[in-house]
Design a protein around this motif. Structure first.
Motif: not given
Length: 256
Positions: A148-158
């Protein structure tokens, strides 16, 4: 062997989930026709669960010999086993519990009530990866890695502006002070993810449009971690129309 990035746009979240599920089943049949065992990394979140639920609902899923598939996760929240916030629990409820998988085929991250510290849990997860290492690597080469991709562009927990995206000497890291709760997590590192044959990123919603647009425009991986992700063979962004709002027309694939 080409390395491609594609963006496939779907009208809405429901069609996105069903399309990814159908492609996953088809690709797993191809993979298992060519090799004895497959390794798949799952993601959490609403779209991760929706995709797995669509796989569970598909009659075609019975055509796959799931006993030859190993499941892993890209990251995990540091909460107790069985907690509804855990990615593995969500995946089990959505699909895995229905597959009658051998216990040794499911590789969850350790839980916070395992008796291990967060750092010990990271080391334990790394050791589990190493037991399936190939080609001199301390981890399997994943056939498909879902992210998945967060609104901040994070992936996994990076996360952006954090050291995790720059770690190259470990396969699993302990994450503390996460900007997204809970504060403590476990995550695969970027080199492990990028060793995957195929990385499939599944994202929906207008709040993801900016991160996706920046990633495809060549943003720094420190600013937008997803920009630093690319599978060995192929990287596919499966998105809904809202998430695609800032994707240049030239990058959108009309077929797959």
């Amino acid at each position: 062997m080409t390395n491609e990035r594609r963006v496939l746009v779907h009208p809405d979240k429901a069609s996105l989930a069903s399309s990814v599920a159908a492609r996953f089943i088809t690709k797993m049949l191809d993979i298992l026709d060519a090799q004895a065992v497959a390794h798949v990394v799952l993601t959490g979140g609403s779209m991760g669960s929706a995709m797995l639920e669509a796989v569970a609902a598909s009659p075609a899923r019975t055509s796959i010999d799931w006993s030859r598939v190993h499941f892993w996760w890209g990251d995990e929240r540091w909460v107790p086993a069985g907690d509804g916030e855990r990615n593995d629990r969500q995946a089990q409820e959505a699909l895995l519990d229905d597959l009658d998988l051998p216990a040794e085929n499911v590789h969850p991250f350790p839980a916070s009530d395992s008796g291990l510290s967060l750092d010990e849990a990271a080391a334990s997860a790394a050791a589990e990866l190493s037991t399936h290492g190939v080609d001199g690597l301390p981890h399997p080469i994943f056939d498909i890695t879902f992210l998945g991709v967060g609104p901040d562009g994070h992936i996994a927990s990076l996360f952006p502006h954090r050291s995790g995206i720059r770690v190259t000497d470990r396969t699993v890291i302990a994450v503390r002070n996460s900007p997204k709760p809970p504060p403590e997590r476990l995550s695969l590192t970027r080199p492990v993810i990028n060793s995957s044959q195929r990385v499939w990123l599944v994202l929906a919603g207008a709040d993801k449009a900016s991160a996706l647009g920046l990633a495809l425009a060549g943003a720094s991986r420190d600013e937008v971690p997803v920009a630093g992700i690319k599978g060995r063979r192929r990287t596919v962004f499966f998105v809904d129309a809202d998430a695609a709002a800032e994707v240049p027309e030239a990058l959108i694939s009309r077929d797959y």
